[in-house]
Structures are given as structure tokens and as C-alpha cells.
Write an enzyme that holds these catalytic residues in place. Structure first.
Site, short mmCIF file in Angstrom:
data_model
loop_
_atom_site.label_atom_id
_atom_site.label_comp_id
_atom_site.label_asym_id
_atom_site.label_seq_id
_atom_site.Cartn_x
_atom_site.Cartn_y
_atom_site.Cartn_z
N GLU A 1 0.86 -1.18 0.00
CA GLU A 1 0.00 0.00 0.00
C GLU A 1 0.89 1.23 0.00
O GLU A 1 1.70 1.42 0.91
CB GLU A 1 -0.92 0.01 1.23
CG GLU A 1 -2.09 -0.96 1.07
CD GLU A 1 -3.10 -0.89 2.21
OE1 GLU A 1 -4.11 -1.63 2.12
OE2 GLU A 1 -2.90 -0.15 3.19
N ASP B 1 -5.51 10.11 9.62
CA ASP B 1 -4.25 9.54 10.06
C ASP B 1 -3.77 10.18 11.35
O ASP B 1 -4.06 11.34 11.62
CB ASP B 1 -3.19 9.71 8.97
CG ASP B 1 -3.41 8.74 7.82
OD1 ASP B 1 -3.33 7.53 8.07
OD2 ASP B 1 -3.69 9.20 6.70
#
Lengths: 399, 274
Positions: free
Chosen positions: B49, B60
Site C-alpha cells: 500500500e 491519520d
């Protein structure tokens, strides 16, 4: 114009708005949508909301004719919707009262908020104290420095202020951090967004709570002037005070609606926050809207002398009103806003917030081009006490 | 069979779980990324990824946000990320690459141009954190036109009705976010993960990867006993952050090898996909 009934069920204003968030936030937003849908139609909730606006906020706010300033400018008459007279000194409290009442009904004991100028943070800390809830306010560390007085006000009201050191250390970074807190603590936490941006239902819900401004204005104009104004003028950062004034007028097409953005040091420089005037559509903070971004889709740091307008996005309903031509959007520089600030102090004995000074500055440009019997209704969205240090600094004075 | 299907089908026949690392493209600089991708495959990962840096990575935590900021110091754009994938593909035709990031860089490029260039560069799947299924109909159509898999997130709070919706749209694998919160947080409840995964498997017919909160070998192994893939992001990004340039590939390689070893040592695997 056909009946205006936006947003649609999923929060879209034409191509704008929507719910562009990570999966982890979806169930919290779904729950909020469901609860708000219920309470916006609940007579008991609405009665309590308006009772609080009257007895706690001090509404209705008057419309004041700035006669001396209008005479000096020599054109249209400038009327001020006095949101600066609200408890806590700005329009922000209309929304935080509404959302805090909703949070209470949803059984949440903790509220969080993001703030730029500190006005929304103060308004959130205020209602948290009023309703006995814990309050955490996220604020970019740059803004913490610029707005030290408001930080102290929040602390006095019992809130915890968390400075955010990431990114440009301003409003957008505080918003990112508040979203993170919400994702993590959604069980007991209600996130009070302060403007008409973010994922659905926030743009609609904040608009509905702020629409008290325009609804009052329509009634007051009819009673006191026997007609509606020729134009509405309001500053636009995220755009909540502007939508609050505009929304009840959308169907009245002979009333011009003018949103005033921050041109900072000039829209041809990199230092401004004129999102609708210079930006392109994109996705940020949960909604599709105009953004100030580079050619690769990275969000660019914005600049304005007023922290409350220093934001690279704008409410999706404004994006829609721009595209369909119902509202006009213009930009005013730091210098023009400062001049309007001083003018209102000297001609009317009213010290406006620097945010609101942008709307005043555009009114000062427009008024002389109009007839003396024409009426401009400017939303004086907040008072300028919080900006004293900034204004003094601009004049080379240290307080 | 595309690269993602091939990998999962091989792993199934070997009774192994996939190891999926996340790194941010351009962190610490663009020259390192392609070398790092090759190092990851040498150390035993099954799929990569690759994070597309964004100025406002809302979902995040601080570790991955900092990696984005490091990459953006070098002005790494989506175009640059696609060029890195194309560069990687010159030497590697088998390891799938899934781009992971936020909507706005893709909005700025435009769906059509993005999917064409991504396909040409050898991208196998794309996960856009802030495109939930409700806002994804047109997006998914564009991806599928170019044979790119739309990867979606599922969370502990996703209700069954939405799981069904995701099951209809998703291809490749789905990514189960194992805890509430942001990347890099740490309070993973394995019991919860097990019971949620069996609920998800009632509707999801493609492999399920689990990520968020996996920071050590033991947790990685426990997840591998329950899921089809183990996604590790913040822990690897931390290793990158704390390594000197000269040791970076070796350090990340060693970390990934230890994780590989841990998940291959799993027992009682009870996946019943396919």
C-alpha cells in the site's frame, strides 16, 4: 425561482456538500443526521432553542442605521444587523446553543470544537459551562498566539484549549485534529462544528441555527422600513454568518446577496483566503466545495488579517449559490478591512470584528455607487474587542 | 486473474495470510521509495500500500501525518507517485500496488485522467479514505473501466446494511479498520476483531485485511490467525522516520522479515473465504 429545498437527503447542494469522510466517522454522522432530523421538527426543542436565544443570547439583535457613516460615504444607507451585541460578542453563539441542546438530548457529556479566531471556541466553551458539559477546544498554535485573549476567555469558562502544531497551525489543522478526537471518542463526545462546512448534516444544521439572523432581519426590515434591503452583505470565511443572513432571502430575487472574502495582501499574491473568488472545486473536511489548492490538489496555506476568515475552504451552499448565480462573491484586502474598522469606530462608535470589517469595507465601496434611498444590510457579525492587539500592531503600537 | 487475485489465491493455497505494508510515497524522499518497495518485496511482503501524500490527512495519526509532511517538502505530487509505481513495475510485474490516500489530489487530476494514468503505471487498486461508498458510484465505475480494484474501509461501527453496500462495490480485498480512532493508535481488542470478522464474512466474499493498531509481532500473528491479510502502517513509517539514510532499507527489511516470520507462524487459521 422554484422553491429552494437544498440540500438533498444526503446533504448535496448541487455538486457540492455530501459526506466525504472516512468510514470510521460514518456511523457517528448517520446518528447525528437521524437525531437532528427528528429535533428540527420537534416543537419542544425549537421552543427551548428560541427561549435560550432570547434570554441567554439576548436576541433579537437590532438593525441599526449607520446614518453618519452613510452620509459621509454619500450614497446608499447602510444598516447593520447587530450580531456583535449577542452574548459573547458574535453570531457564533446562535449555533453553539442549538448544537449544545442537541448534544444534551443525544446524551453526550463532552463537547469538542475547533476554532480559528477563537470566537467559536468561546461560544462553545460558553454553552458547555451553561449546560454543565466538559469542553475541549482545538486551536492552531499560530492562532493561539494571535488570539491570546480568547484563549484565556475559554480557560476562564472551564474549557481545555489544545494548541495544534501540525500543518499551517491554523483553523484547518484544528479542524483535522477535532475530527481525530471525535473518531476516537465518539461514544461520549459531540463535535460542535462552528461553520457551514464539514460533512452533512453540519452545513445544513449550522445554517438552520444561524437562519435566525435572516429571519429576524426580514421581519425587522418590514416593520421598521416597510421593505426589504436592496442588498445583503456579509463576510465569508466558512460562511456561517453569511448563510444565516442569506438563507431566508434566497427566494427573494430582487435582494442582492454579496459574500465578502478575505483578499489578504491581494488576490494576485499567494497571501489571501478568497476561496470562492480564486479557488477550484475539490474535497476537503468532509465536503465537496471550492478550495484554495495548488495544481496537484494540495491545500495551500491561506492568509488574512482576521483569523476567522483564514480558511482554505468554504461552505458548500455558498459554492452552489455562486455557481447558480444567486449570490455574488467579492474580496477585500487586509488594508481595506482595517480602514473600514477605523471608519466604523469613528463615525458610529462601534468597534467591529476584523472579519465583519471585510463586509463593511465592501459596503463602503458599493454605497457611493447607489442612490441615497437604497438600503444595504450588512451583517455586523462580531465585535472587535478581540482584535485590539492586531489593530494596534498594524498602527505600530504595542499594547 | 489480476495481480491482487493471484496473490490471494496463491496465499490461500499455501494457507498463509498476506502481509501488507504501508509506506508514504516520497518519504523520506522520492529516490528512496522505489528502492524501499523492492526491499519490501525481498523481505517477504505480498502487496504494497503506497500512500499518496496529502496536506490534510484527517484520518491519520501523527506518525503518518509527519510522513506526508516529509514527502510534501519535496513537493511529491500524485503524478510523481504514479511515476514511482511505473518505475517499480519495470523490475517487478507480480507484487500488487494499491494507492491509498485522500480525495483531493485525485479530484484535481480528474477521475478519467487519473484512472488511465494509474492503469498505465501498473496500479492494481486504489483506496480513497474520504470516498465512502455513498459518494463513490461514479468513481468506482471509472476504476472498474480500467480494471483497477476499488478498495474500501470497514470499521467496527459499520452497520450490516453498509457492509452489504460495500460488498457490492469492493473488489480485490476490503480493509477492516480494527479500532476506532486514527492510524497509529493502540488499543486493539482481538475478541472484537474475531467476532466482527465473522459477521463481515457473511457478506464479504473477497479477502479481508485488518489494519490500525498492529504494532508488534505478537499482534500481527494474532491478526493473521483471524484475517486474510495483516496491514502494518505506522510501525513501518516510524522505522523509516527513525532510520539514518544509510540504514533505512536494512532496518525496514529486518522489521518486515520479523513480521513475516510472525504471521507465517500463525495457528488455527479459520478463514473461510471464497
Amino acid at each position: 425561482m422554484k422553491m429552494y429545498d437544498l440540500p438533498d437527503k444526503r446533504g448535496h447542494f448541487g455538486p457540492y456538500g455530501g459526506t466525504f469522510v472516512a468510514e470510521t466517522l460514518i456511523s457517528a454522522l448517520d446518528e447525528l443526521c437521524k437525531q437532528y432530523e427528528y429535533y428540527r421538527g420537534d416543537a419542544e426543542f425549537q421552543t427551548e432553542f428560541f427561549r435560550e436565544l432570547k434570554h441567554y443570547v439576548g436576541r433579537p439583535s437590532p438593525i441599526y442605521h449607520a446614518r453618519r457613516w452613510s452620509d459621509h460615504l454619500g450614497g446608499a444607507q447602510i444598516l447593520l444587523k447587530r450580531e456583535d451585541l449577542n452574548h459573547t460578542g458574535a453570531h457564533k453563539i446562535n449555533n453553539t446553543v442549538g448544537q449544545a441542546l442537541l448534544a444534551r438530548r443525544m446524551g453526550k457529556s463532552r463537547i469538542i470544537a475547533e476554532t480559528g479566531a477563537g470566537q467559536h471556541g468561546v461560544a462553545s466553551a460558553t454553552v458547555a459551562a451553561r449546560y454543565g458539559m466538559e469542553c475541549v477546544v482545538y486551536m492552531g498554535s499560530e492562532d493561539v498566539k494571535r488570539q491570546a485573549t480568547n484563549v484565556y476567555r475559554m480557560k476562564l469558562l472551564g474549557a481545555t484549549v489544545i494548541p495544534v502544531d501540525s500543518g499551517s497551525r491554523t483553523l484547518k489543522d484544528a479542524l483535522n485534529e477535532a475530527m481525530r478526537d471525535w473518531v476516537t471518542n465518539v461514544g461520549n463526545t459531540y463535535y460542535i462544528i462552528g461553520t457551514v462546512a464539514g460533512p452533512h448534516p453540519y452545513p445544513m444544521m449550522v445554517r438552520d441555527f444561524q437562519a435566525v439572523i435572516g429571519n429576524e432581519a426580514r421581519q425587522q426590515m418590514q416593520e421598521e422600513y416597510g421593505r426589504q434591503p436592496d442588498a445583503l452583505i456579509a463576510c465569508v470565511g466558512g460562511g456561517s454568518n453569511a448563510i444565516g443572513l442569506f438563507y431566508p432571502y434566497i427566494g427573494e430575487e430582487n435582494v442582492r446577496m454579496i459574500g465578502v472574502e478575505a483578499a489578504g495582501k491581494g488576490i494576485d499574491t499567494q497571501k489571501h483566503a478568497a476561496t470562492l473568488v480564486t479557488g477550484r472545486p475539490g474535497v476537503l473536511h468532509g465536503n465537496r466545495t471550492y478550495l484554495i489548492q495548488d495544481e496537484n490538489g494540495q491545500i495551500i496555506e491561506t492568509h488574512s488579517i482576521s483569523a476567522g476568515l483564514d480558511y482554505p475552504g468554504v461552505g458548500p451552499e455558498h459554492a452552489w449559490l455562486k455557481d447558480c448565480g444567486r449570490a455574488e462573491y467579492v474580496a477585500i484586502t487586509d488594508g481595506e478591512a482595517l480602514a473600514a474598522f477605523h471608519a466604523l469606530c469613528r463615525f458610529e462608535g462601534i468597534m467591529p470584528a476584523l472579519e465583519s470589517s471585510h463586509a463593511l469595507a465592501y459596503a463602503a465601496k458599493l454605497a457611493p455607487t447607489l442612490r441615497k434611498d437604497q438600503l444595504l444590510l450588512v451583517n455586523l457579525s462580531g465585535r472587535g474587542d478581540k482584535d485590539m492587539a492586531t489593530v494596534a500592531q498594524q498602527s505600530g503600537i504595542s499594547l | 486473474m489480476n495481480r491482487i487475485e493471484s496473490v490471494f489465491s496463491r496465499l490461500k493455497s499455501q494457507d498463509k495470510a498476506a502481509l501488507i505494508p504501508f509506506i508514504t510515497a516520497g518519504d523520506p524522499d522520492s529516490a528512496t521509495t522505489v528502492a524501499l518497495m523492492h526491499q519490501l518485496t525481498r523481505s517477504g511482503v505480498d502487496l504494497i500500500e503506497l500512500g499518496v501524500p496529502f496536506s490534510d490527512p484527517m484520518a491519520d495519526g501523527p506518525t503518518i501525518q509527519r510522513s506526508s509532511e516529509r514527502a510534501l517538502k519535496h513537493h511529491i505530487s500524485l503524478k510523481d507517485v504514479l511515476a514511482m509505481v511505473a518505475q517499480f513495475r519495470k523490475m517487478n510485474q507480480s507484487t500488487p500496488v494499491v494507492l491509498m490516500g485522500y480525495a483531493n489530489p485525485i479530484e484535481a487530476m480528474g477521475y478519467k485522467r487519473f484512472v488511465e494514468e494509474a492503469s498505465r503505471s501498473g496500479v492494481d487498486g486504489v483506496l480513497v479514505v474520504d470516498y465512502p461508498p455513498e459518494e463513490s458510484a461514479e468513481w468506482v465505475r471509472h476504476l472498474k473501466d480500467q480494471g483497477i480494484d476499488p478498495i474500501f474501509l470497514l470499521s467496527p461501527t459499520t452497520p450490516e446494511s453498509r457492509v452489504k453496500h460495500v460488498a457490492e462495490l469492493a473488489k480485490g480485498y476490503v480493509y477492516y479498520v480494527s479500532l476506532k480512532g486514527v492510524t497509529g493508535a493502540s488499543h486493539l481488542d482481538l475478541q472484537d476483531v474475531s467476532s466482527k470478522l465473522s459477521q463481515l464474512r457473511a457478506h464479504i466474499r473477497i479477502p479481508i485485511g485488518v489494519g490500525f493498531g498492529i504494532r508488534d509481532e505478537q499482534t500481527a500473528r494474532s491478526i493473521a490467525e483471524r484475517a486474510d491479510a495483516v496491514v502494518i502502517g505506522s510501525r513501518i513509517v516510524e522505522e523509516i522516520e527513525h532510520s539514518q539514510a544509510a540504514d533505512l532499507l536494512a532496518n525496514v527489511g529486518a522489521l518486515v522479515e520479523s513480521l513475516r516470520h510472525a504471521i507465517d507462524a500463525r495457528s488455527n487459521h479459520s478463514s473461510d473465504i471464497g
